[in-house]
Design an enzyme around this catalytic site. Structure first.
Site, PDB file in Angstrom:
ATOM      1  CE  LYS A 127      -1.646   1.982   3.982  1.00 39.01           C
ATOM      2  NZ  LYS A 127      -1.406   3.418   4.079  1.00 39.01           N
ATOM      3  CG  ASN A 128       2.292   2.750   3.516  1.00 41.69           C
ATOM      4  OD1 ASN A 128       1.146   3.110   3.236  1.00 41.69           O
ATOM      5  ND2 ASN A 128       2.682   2.478   4.743  1.00 41.69           N
ATOM      6  CB  CYS A 162      -4.639   6.747  10.000  1.00 39.43           C
ATOM      7  SG  CYS A 162      -5.369   5.381   9.120  1.00 39.43           S
ATOM      8  NE  ARG A 207      -0.136  10.695  10.017  1.00 35.26           N
ATOM      9  CZ  ARG A 207      -0.537   9.605   9.333  1.00 35.26           C
ATOM     10  NH1 ARG A 207      -1.771   9.179   9.437  1.00 35.26           N
ATOM     11  NH2 ARG A 207       0.298   9.003   8.508  1.00 35.26           N
ATOM     12  CG  ASP A 209       2.802   1.631   9.529  1.00 31.94           C
ATOM     13  OD1 ASP A 209       3.088   1.907   8.348  1.00 31.94           O
ATOM     14  OD2 ASP A 209       2.549   2.501  10.386  1.00 31.94           O
ATOM     15  NE  ARG A 221      -7.283   5.219   4.615  1.00 27.08           N
ATOM     16  CZ  ARG A 221      -6.452   6.019   5.288  1.00 27.08           C
ATOM     17  NH1 ARG A 221      -6.700   6.293   6.549  1.00 27.08           N
ATOM     18  NH2 ARG A 221      -5.405   6.544   4.716  1.00 27.08           N
TER      19      ARG A 221
HETATM   20  C1  EPZ Z   1       4.154   6.921   6.500  1.00 24.10           C
HETATM   21  O1  EPZ Z   1       3.465   8.019   7.069  1.00 24.10           O
HETATM   22  C2  EPZ Z   1       3.150   5.807   6.422  1.00 24.10           C
HETATM   23  N1  EPZ Z   1       2.037   6.228   5.557  1.00 24.10           N
HETATM   24  C3  EPZ Z   1       2.632   5.475   7.816  1.00 24.10           C
HETATM   25  O2  EPZ Z   1       1.839   4.313   7.680  1.00 24.10           O
HETATM   26  C4  EPZ Z   1       3.801   5.113   8.733  1.00 24.10           C
HETATM   27  O3  EPZ Z   1       3.307   4.972  10.052  1.00 24.10           O
HETATM   28  C5  EPZ Z   1       4.862   6.204   8.695  1.00 24.10           C
HETATM   29  O4  EPZ Z   1       5.239   6.492   7.335  1.00 24.10           O
HETATM   30  C6  EPZ Z   1       6.118   5.783   9.452  1.00 24.10           C
HETATM   31  O5  EPZ Z   1       6.637   4.608   8.869  1.00 24.10           O
HETATM   32  C7  EPZ Z   1       2.217   6.175   4.228  1.00 24.10           C
HETATM   33  O6  EPZ Z   1       3.267   5.771   3.743  1.00 24.10           O
HETATM   34  C8  EPZ Z   1       1.049   6.605   3.390  1.00 24.10           C
HETATM   35  P1  EPZ Z   1       6.530  10.000   8.557  1.00 24.10           P
HETATM   36  P2  EPZ Z   1       4.167   9.482   7.072  1.00 24.10           P
HETATM   37  O7  EPZ Z   1       6.602  11.249   7.771  1.00 24.10           O
HETATM   38  O8  EPZ Z   1       4.998   9.603   5.850  1.00 24.10           O
HETATM   39  C9  EPZ Z   1       7.222  13.194  11.999  1.00 24.10           C
HETATM   40  C10 EPZ Z   1      -0.032   2.995   7.641  1.00 24.10           C
HETATM   41  O9  EPZ Z   1      -0.446   2.387   8.641  1.00 24.10           O
HETATM   42  N2  EPZ Z   1       7.216  14.153  10.892  1.00 24.10           N
HETATM   43  O10 EPZ Z   1       7.555   8.941   8.335  1.00 24.10           O
HETATM   44  O11 EPZ Z   1       3.109  10.483   7.321  1.00 24.10           O
HETATM   45  C11 EPZ Z   1       5.847  12.556  12.218  1.00 24.10           C
HETATM   46  O12 EPZ Z   1       5.061  13.369  13.071  1.00 24.10           O
HETATM   47  C12 EPZ Z   1       0.424   4.413   7.811  1.00 24.10           C
HETATM   48  O13 EPZ Z   1       0.123   2.495   6.516  1.00 24.10           O
HETATM   49  C13 EPZ Z   1       7.531  15.472  11.155  1.00 24.10           C
HETATM   50  O14 EPZ Z   1       7.794  15.838  12.297  1.00 24.10           O
HETATM   51  O15 EPZ Z   1       5.087   9.349   8.354  1.00 24.10           O
HETATM   52  C14 EPZ Z   1       6.200  11.242  12.854  1.00 24.10           C
HETATM   53  O16 EPZ Z   1       6.429  11.438  14.238  1.00 24.10           O
HETATM   54  C15 EPZ Z   1      -0.028   5.010   9.124  1.00 24.10           C
HETATM   55  N3  EPZ Z   1       7.528  16.358  10.118  1.00 24.10           N
HETATM   56  C16 EPZ Z   1       7.526  10.865  12.185  1.00 24.10           C
HETATM   57  O17 EPZ Z   1       8.057  12.085  11.655  1.00 24.10           O
HETATM   58  C17 EPZ Z   1       7.248  15.987   8.827  1.00 24.10           C
HETATM   59  O18 EPZ Z   1       7.286  16.842   7.925  1.00 24.10           O
HETATM   60  C18 EPZ Z   1       7.390   9.863  11.041  1.00 24.10           C
HETATM   61  O19 EPZ Z   1       6.454  10.390  10.110  1.00 24.10           O
HETATM   62  C19 EPZ Z   1       6.936  14.631   8.579  1.00 24.10           C
HETATM   63  C20 EPZ Z   1       6.934  13.729   9.627  1.00 24.10           C
END
Ligand code: EPZ
Length: 431
Positions: free
Chosen positions: A22-23, A117, A123, A308, A400
């Site tokens: 998915k991702n 989510c 986020r 995840d 989803r």
């Molecule tokens: C991706 O989300 C995945 N979603 C999430 O999976 C997954 O939990 C996450 O990566 C971590 O592996 C998709 O790929 C669509 P991040 P993403 O940016 O990209 C902070 C699922 O279950 N952060 O890696 O939104 C953030 O708050 C979903 O499939 C910032 O601070 O996650 C978090 O604490 C749920 N500033 C950490 O980094 C930013 O600009 C990781 O977030 C971006 C992120």
């Protein structure tokens, strides 16, 4: 609206075939709009996030041809519009990848802030915006939209060191840099398998990206991308979800069509818990005959234990022997499912980003409400291991990200069915 009915308390036996990731898919579809030609994407999972993103591309003017359930052809050459409206973007977090791809192709993007989510906590997307600005874009967040404009008409390469390891920011900046002028070097990047898959997709369409999956990604901008065919990697998290279900229920299952290397962190934890895992080509044979052991888990960016997978393992640890500790270090909090498990008899205490789980002999079935994708999957696991009947509402979250989830669990011998519910019943249950 639908609900799932589960009769739990039995072990699982059989084979499950894993779908495309998915991702990876939710990033590759936006990336396809940058291609000056036809992209044929294979092994794409049939899930609602994918359908939504394909409809966003169609609304922008792309031609989408469904070849079969898991193969689609995208021709985005006719796209002229760079705006993604709120009622589309809000339903899928990955809609933010439209910023990177539209900005990369047109030098302009106007995309509503994403939804997705809500598993507690904010986020943010500050790292995405930092990257776009470094590449020479003017970015303003106004009225719930992100407007990004390449001040010279085309983005220019830059060196970017992310303040936080972010899957989304790593991919989004890789997308926009692919068609920029010059060299971009990204550091402190995410290294998940889906990051590598997006880079491989772009390279198969003529991009010049090196180092995805390592600490440094180098992107040499090209003038255009050509069409081609690409097959998406198997879903590490879907596979891990079925492995966690086996851990919770006992029995023996074969998880087919995976890349075992991607499962290492999940396999290692299961071995610690007394589950047997045997690699057979592109499958894993997973077995649990005796009691499930406890484990401590700390979620980390890849190759650490995936956030995840955290809710699904929590469901299994609720019926493990002993006390387990889960530390959620990627998100500020991700334990909203705990109250639902408590209603099944789980002994789980949550304090900010820590959960302490005292294993019990078994859970008992209850009425449950899914609040996000992975928590929803965890509720299926808890219900399958519990004695008696459970009903799960909010299953749209699960659908989803999990293709044919009912059929796949039924093929493992699970007693799980889907039933339509009247909206008012679902609303009442929603409380
Ligand atoms: C991706 O989300 C995945 N979603 C999430 O999976 C997954 O939990 C996450 O990566 C971590 O592996 C998709 O790929 C669509 P991040 P993403 O940016 O990209 C902070 C699922 O279950 N952060 O890696 O939104 C953030 O708050 C979903 O499939 C910032 O601070 O996650 C978090 O604490 C749920 N500033 C950490 O980094 C930013 O600009 C990781 O977030 C971006 C992120």
């Amino acid at each position: 609206m639908k609900k799932y009915i589960v009769e739990g308390g039995n072990p699982l036996f059989g084979e499950v075939h894993i779908s495309g990731a998915k991702n990876a898919a939710v990033a590759i579809i936006p990336a396809a709009l940058m291609v000056d030609g036809v992209c044929r994407i294979e092994n794409i999972p049939q899930i609602s996030d994918v359908s939504l993103l394909l409809s966003i591309l169609q609304d922008l003017g792309a031609h989408i041809r469904s070849i079969n359930k898991n193969t689609v052809e995208i021709d985005a050459r006719a796209i002229r519009n760079s705006q993604v409206p709120y009622d589309s973007a809000r339903r899928c977090r990955a809609s933010y990848y439209m910023i990177g791809s539209l900005l990369g192709r047109f030098g302009f993007a106007d995309v509503a802030l994403p939804g997705g989510c809500d598993f507690g906590g904010t986020r943010p997307i500050d790292q995405h915006l930092k990257g776009f600005k470094a590449l020479g874009a003017e970015v303003e967040v106004q009225g719930g939209f992100i407007k990004a404009t390449a001040t010279k008409g085309r983005l220019s390469g830059a060196n970017i060191f992310f303040d936080k390891v972010s899957v989304g920011a790593t991919i989004n900046i890789m997308l926009s840099a692919a068609l920029s002028e010059g060299l971009t070097v990204l550091e402190n990047v995410a290294k998940e398998p889906h990051i590598v898959d997006v880079a491989n997709f772009l390279n198969s369409m003529g991009a010049d990206i090196k180092g995805a999956g390592t600490d440094v990604i180098k992107i040499r901008g090209v003038d255009s991308l050509h069409g081609g065919t690409y097959s998406i990697i198997p879903d590490q998290i879907e596979a891990g979800t079925y492995m966690a279900a086996l851990a919770a229920c006992g029995g023996q299952i074969k998880v087919c069509n995976i890349i075992p290397k991607h499962m290492d962190c999940i396999t290692a934890k299961l071995l610690e818990m007394g589950v047997e895992v045997e690699e057979i080509d592109d499958s894993l044979l997973v077995r649990r005959i005796g009691p499930l052991g406890k484990a401590n888990i700390k979620t980390m960016p890849y190759p650490g234990f995936p956030t995840d997978m955290q809710p699904q393992f929590a469901a299994a640890l609720c019926v493990a022997q002993g006390t387990s500790i889960i530390t959620e270090s990627v998100w500020s909090s991700r334990f909203r499912y705990a109250d639902e498990f408590k209603r099944m008899g789980a002994q789980i205490q949550v304090n900010e980003n820590l959960a302490i789980i005292e294993g019990v002999d078994h859970l008992t079935g209850a009425q449950l409400q899914a609040c996000d994708l992975r928590a929803g999957a965890a509720m299926i696991i808890a219900a399958l291991s519990a004695y008696g009947r459970s009903e799960i509402i909010g299953v749209q979250y699960i659908e989803r990200g999990y293709e044919d989830v009912i059929e796949k669990f039924r093929k493992l011998g699970a007693s799980i069915t889907a039933e339509e519910v009247a909206d008012e019943e679902a609303a009442l249950s929603a409380g």
